[in-house]
Each structure stands twice: as C-alpha cells, then as structure tokens.
Design a protein around this motif. Structure first.
Motif, PDB file in Angstrom:
ATOM      1  N   ALA A  93      -9.794   4.078   2.696  1.00  0.00           N
ATOM      2  CA  ALA A  93      -8.449   3.761   2.209  1.00  0.00           C
ATOM      3  C   ALA A  93      -7.410   4.643   2.911  1.00  0.00           C
ATOM      4  N   LEU A  94      -7.753   5.906   3.120  1.00  0.00           N
ATOM      5  CA  LEU A  94      -6.821   6.813   3.810  1.00  0.00           C
ATOM      6  C   LEU A  94      -6.547   6.308   5.228  1.00  0.00           C
ATOM      7  N   ARG A  95      -7.603   5.881   5.898  1.00  0.00           N
ATOM      8  CA  ARG A  95      -7.463   5.391   7.285  1.00  0.00           C
ATOM      9  C   ARG A  95      -6.605   4.129   7.316  1.00  0.00           C
ATOM     10  N   GLU A  96      -6.771   3.303   6.308  1.00  0.00           N
ATOM     11  CA  GLU A  96      -5.978   2.067   6.257  1.00  0.00           C
ATOM     12  C   GLU A  96      -4.492   2.391   6.097  1.00  0.00           C
ATOM     13  N   LEU A  97      -4.204   3.381   5.255  1.00  0.00           N
ATOM     14  CA  LEU A  97      -2.805   3.809   5.085  1.00  0.00           C
ATOM     15  C   LEU A  97      -2.257   4.316   6.414  1.00  0.00           C
ATOM     16  N   GLU A  98      -3.055   5.100   7.105  1.00  0.00           N
ATOM     17  CA  GLU A  98      -2.584   5.642   8.392  1.00  0.00           C
ATOM     18  C   GLU A  98      -2.330   4.512   9.390  1.00  0.00           C
ATOM     19  N   ALA A 100      -1.392   1.634   8.732  1.00  0.00           N
ATOM     20  CA  ALA A 100      -0.163   0.945   8.307  1.00  0.00           C
ATOM     21  C   ALA A 100       1.075   1.807   8.540  1.00  0.00           C
ATOM     22  N   GLY A 101       0.880   3.023   9.064  1.00  0.00           N
ATOM     23  CA  GLY A 101       2.033   3.868   9.402  1.00  0.00           C
ATOM     24  C   GLY A 101       2.527   4.737   8.259  1.00  0.00           C
ATOM     25  N   VAL A 102       1.754   4.838   7.183  1.00  0.00           N
ATOM     26  CA  VAL A 102       2.170   5.685   6.056  1.00  0.00           C
ATOM     27  C   VAL A 102       1.964   7.155   6.434  1.00  0.00           C
ATOM     28  N   ALA A 103       2.965   7.992   6.109  1.00  0.00           N
ATOM     29  CA  ALA A 103       2.843   9.436   6.384  1.00  0.00           C
ATOM     30  C   ALA A 103       2.022  10.058   5.268  1.00  0.00           C
ATOM     31  N   ILE A 104       0.709  10.221   5.483  1.00  0.00           N
ATOM     32  CA  ILE A 104      -0.103  10.876   4.448  1.00  0.00           C
ATOM     33  C   ILE A 104      -0.351  12.326   4.875  1.00  0.00           C
ATOM     34  N   ARG A 105      -0.077  13.214   3.935  1.00  0.00           N
ATOM     35  CA  ARG A 105      -0.134  14.646   4.244  1.00  0.00           C
ATOM     36  C   ARG A 105      -0.821  15.399   3.120  1.00  0.00           C
ATOM     37  N   PRO A 106      -1.972  16.075   3.380  1.00  0.00           N
ATOM     38  CA  PRO A 106      -2.627  16.149   4.676  1.00  0.00           C
ATOM     39  C   PRO A 106      -3.174  14.796   5.113  1.00  0.00           C
ATOM     40  N   ALA A 107      -3.471  14.682   6.419  1.00  0.00           N
ATOM     41  CA  ALA A 107      -3.962  13.433   6.996  1.00  0.00           C
ATOM     42  C   ALA A 107      -5.434  13.232   6.639  1.00  0.00           C
ATOM     43  N   ALA A 108      -5.912  12.022   6.937  1.00  0.00           N
ATOM     44  CA  ALA A 108      -7.303  11.681   6.601  1.00  0.00           C
ATOM     45  C   ALA A 108      -8.289  12.633   7.291  1.00  0.00           C
ATOM     46  N   ALA A 109      -8.010  12.991   8.539  1.00  0.00           N
ATOM     47  CA  ALA A 109      -9.004  13.782   9.295  1.00  0.00           C
ATOM     48  C   ALA A 109      -9.257  15.142   8.638  1.00  0.00           C
ATOM     49  N   PRO A 110      -8.239  15.972   8.380  1.00  0.00           N
ATOM     50  CA  PRO A 110      -8.549  17.224   7.686  1.00  0.00           C
ATOM     51  C   PRO A 110      -9.060  17.032   6.265  1.00  0.00           C
ATOM     52  N   LEU A 111      -8.553  16.013   5.561  1.00  0.00           N
ATOM     53  CA  LEU A 111      -8.979  15.819   4.161  1.00  0.00           C
ATOM     54  C   LEU A 111     -10.488  15.622   4.033  1.00  0.00           C
ATOM     55  N   ARG A 112     -11.075  15.029   5.072  1.00  0.00           N
ATOM     56  CA  ARG A 112     -12.519  14.796   5.052  1.00  0.00           C
ATOM     57  C   ARG A 112     -13.290  16.098   4.780  1.00  0.00           C
ATOM     58  N   TYR A 113     -12.744  17.217   5.268  1.00  0.00           N
ATOM     59  CA  TYR A 113     -13.469  18.483   5.088  1.00  0.00           C
ATOM     60  C   TYR A 113     -13.320  19.040   3.669  1.00  0.00           C
TER      61      TYR A 113
END
Ligand SMILES: Nc1ncnc2c1ncn2[C@@H]1O[C@H](COP(=O)(O)OP(=O)(O)OP(=O)(O)O)[C@@H](O)[C@H]1O
Ligand SMILES: [Mg+2]
Length: 396
Positions: A93-98, A100-113
């Motif tokens: 879901a995080l990747r889908e938001l990204e 779609a251009g949504v500014a998610i902070r923190p991003a999906a990549a760091p959140l995975r950790y």
C-alpha cells in the motif's frame, strides 16, 4: 440576518497552511494534533473508529482501513504530506501511494526497517551498527545451533507486529523455544544481552536532511513495557551520550528517514548495542513536551513538512515520565482530581482510551532539579491514576 444552524464541514487550517495527515489515531496522533495547533498547521487522522484516541480531538478525521490502498489514497487527497502513528501499513500500500505521487514521510523504503525486525537487523549489520548477535529462527535446530554458538537463554522475536513486549520471548532452553516456535510467527533469535541500562537516542531528520538529536534518555521496562523514562540518562558519560546521538543521526541519514527516529539501545559492558528502531514519535520522548525546547511532536511535524527543525535541548534540569497503565478499575477521572490536588506540579496526559489492564492509557511528566524526588513523584502519580493506590507516607 442569522446564520442557519447546522453542522459545518471541517476547515482544517487557514488558506495556504499545510495539512499533515497521520495514518493511525492513537496517542501519538493525539499529541501530534496538539503540536499542530500553535503552528497553524492543519492536521487530520485516518482512524479505524470514531472513538480512537486522536479521532476524539481531530477535525476532519477520516474513518477507514489503513491497510487499503484505496482508502489511503482518498485520505491523502486531503493532505500535503502523509505520516504515521504506527508501522502497520503494508509495504504494498505504501508503494502504491508513492507511485501515485503522495508525499509519504518517512518513505516506504526506510519504513520497511521499522516494520520487519529481520530486515532491520540485516541492514544495521551491513551498516556496521553494533547489534546483538542474531540469526533467522525457522525451527528448533537453528535455535539450538544459535544457543550452542552463544548460550541459553536466548530471545526469540516475532519479525513483524510486536509491540510492548508482545512478540518477544525469553527462552531458558529448548522446551521454551519449542513452545514459542509452535505459535507459528516468523522469528529471529538473539543473544540474551546482559544489559547495564536501556537507553533511547531520539533524533529528527527533515526531508532535506537537517538533523537534530534529543538528549539521550534512560528507559526502564517491566514485562517488556516501557514504564519510566529519565531525561537525561543518569550516570551516562557525556562521550557515550554523544556517541549514541551520532549513531542515531547516522542511522537516520543512512536509511533516509524523514521525521522522528527513535533508536532503542542497550548499554552493556561491551559498549552500546542497538535494540530496535521506530520511525515516528516515540514513548521515550514524551518527556519532551514539558522538558525540551521543542517537543518531539512539533519536531516530527517540522521534519515531515521540511521546515527548519526546533532546538531539541532540555529546557529543564531533569524530566521524568512514567506511563499510566490501565489498572482495570473504573473512576479514572476521580483519581485525576486526587493527583491534581496531591501534587500540582505533575503534568498529566490522558489519551481518552478505555482502561484495560496493562494498556498504556496516559503518562505523567515531572520536571525539576531533585531527580530521586522527581522519580518518586512521577511514580506515585502514575500509580495512583492507574490503581488509586494510596500515597506512601512522606511522599509529596
Ligand atoms: N536481545 C535482548 N537481550 C536482552 N533483553 C532484550 C533483548 N531484546 C529485547 N529485550 C528486552 O525486551 C524489551 C522489549 O523488546 P523490543 O524492544 O525488541 O520489543 P517490542 O515489543 O518491539 O518493543 P516496543 O514496545 O518498544 O516496540 C526490551 O526493551 C528489553 O528490555
Ligand atoms: Mg522496544
């Protein structure tokens, strides 16, 4: 002319002011909402139900399932940036938001950790960050082999979904380990580290990479739940505190975190070891509301909006925070009156949550000079709110 009575649709902020959307409506979102008010920042939450902690106090609350990309996209449409009160939003879901251009902070990549303890351990090990010795634990043979290389007891941890010690098991021998393995979650095994003290190094990193480090604190846990936080950590030599702050800032930069990063640390005879990471405001920095120049909640908002960060320094000599756990007794608001009367210097934060035994329903903070007395006062207030237990003789 009189205006017609009715329900106004929510206006979240003045025209031109940014709107931060937080996924999740627990106490972290509730305290973030409080921090948005003086900055004129709009703030809304995505809640699972109207009664949740932050939903009670936020205009423009959206109800929906945080695991649904469609719900998240809808929610994000009314926000300039989206951030999180918990780490449970699925990566997909995080990747889908990204996308779609949504500014998610923190991003999906760091959140995975922060979502997956095995990936966190792998990445930290790659980065040369000291961690407990660990291994994947798919079955009893691997756990026994690990214990053979190290020693019993070992610690088994659920790779995903743990919190407040749920998902952490101390295993004295193979029988204990077998019982945990039978529960079925994906697990890692760690050395049972001889801990001198538990610390937390909380830092903020803004979208453009500005960093700020809070004073390192000591956390005191019981049954896997954080009970007390002491700021600054008593007896921690300044060079070790500075090393912990530098380590946390480096992890934030290397992982590309935006917002608050809490690095839970074990202080041991062999130096500082990282326990785990959280990429959101964290229990170990609730003291900063009264005790720091800039609270972690304000700092998180600044960081995700790419505003200059505030000063993280202590505004008081010492701050002590104690969590209020549900004691199962009704009458919290009667007890609040007694705490207010008994010690007018105690700052109480209640989260609007149903009191279930062991659940964090609030916290108290006391600031001042005399650390042993501050610890007594905070412990008394939290215990009284929780259980209504009488104050020990001679205490404030
Ligand atoms: N390897 C270890 N050796 C010794 N004690 C440990 C170890 N790992 C965890 N613990 C103890 O268990 C507590 C909870 O562990 P951890 O922080 O990993 O779990 P959690 O449930 O994800 O916590 P949180 O509520 O902070 O998310 C720690 O604070 C520490 O007291
Ligand atoms: Mg922890």
């Amino acid at each position: 002319m009189t205006a017609a009575a009715g329900t106004a649709s929510p206006v979240l902020a003045a025209p031109g002011a940014p709107v931060v959307g937080m996924v999740g409506a627990g106490q972290l979102a509730r305290m973030s909402a409080q921090a948005a008010v003086p900055l004129g920042i709009g703030f809304r939450v995505l809640a699972g139900a109207a009664g949740e902690s932050a939903a009670q106090v936020c205009a423009g609350t959206v109800l929906g399932d945080y695991a649904s990309a469609a719900v998240l996209l809808d929610f994000a449409a009314g926000c300039d940036v989206v951030t999180f009160d918990h780490e449970h939003v699925p990566q997909q879901a995080l990747r889908e938001l990204e996308r779609a251009g949504v500014a998610i902070r923190p991003a999906a990549a760091p959140l995975r950790y922060a979502q997956d303890k095995r990936r966190m351990r792998e990445r930290l090990t790659q980065l040369g960050v000291p961690c407990p010795p660990w291994a994947p634990a798919p079955g009893p043979a691997e756990v026994a082999a690990f214990a053979g290389r190290h020693h019993w007891p070992v610690v088994l941890k659920a790779v995903t979904g743990g919190y407040d010690g749920k998902g952490v098991w101390f295993c004295a021998g193979p029988d204990d380990a077998a019982r945990v393995l039978a529960l079925g979650p994906d697990l890692i095994v760690e050395e049972h580290v001889p801990i001198v003290a538990e610390l937390a190094a909380v830092v903020a990193r803004s979208y453009s990479g500005q960093g700020a480090a809070y004073p390192v604190v000591q956390t005191v846990q019981a049954d896997g739940i954080c009970r007390e936080v002491i700021a600054p950590a008593p007896g921690l030599p300044p060079d070790e505190a500075a090393a912990a702050q530098r380590l946390a800032l480096r992890i934030a930069a290397d992982l590309g975190v935006t917002g608050i990063l809490a690095v839970e640390l074990f202080r041991t005879e062999r130096g500082l070891i990282v326990n785990e990471l959280a990429m959101r405001p964290h229990n170990s920095a609730h003291w900063s509301i009264e005790g720091a120049v800039t609270s972690q909640f304000e700092q998180h908002l600044r960081a995700v909006l790419n505003l200059p960060l505030g000063a993280p320094e202590l505004a008081v000599p010492h701050a002590v925070m104690v969590n209020v756990l549900g004691g199962g007794e009704p009458g919290l608001h009667d007890r609040l009156l007694h705490v207010m009367a008994g010690d007018p210097g105690v700052k109480v934060h209640l989260y609007g949550k149903q009191a279930r035994p062991g659940r964090k329903i609030g916290h108290v903070t006391v600031t001042g000079c005399d650390l042993p007395r501050l610890r007594d006062r905070a412990a008394w207030a939290a215990r009284y709110l929780s259980l209504g237990t009488e104050r020990p003789a001679g205490r404030p």
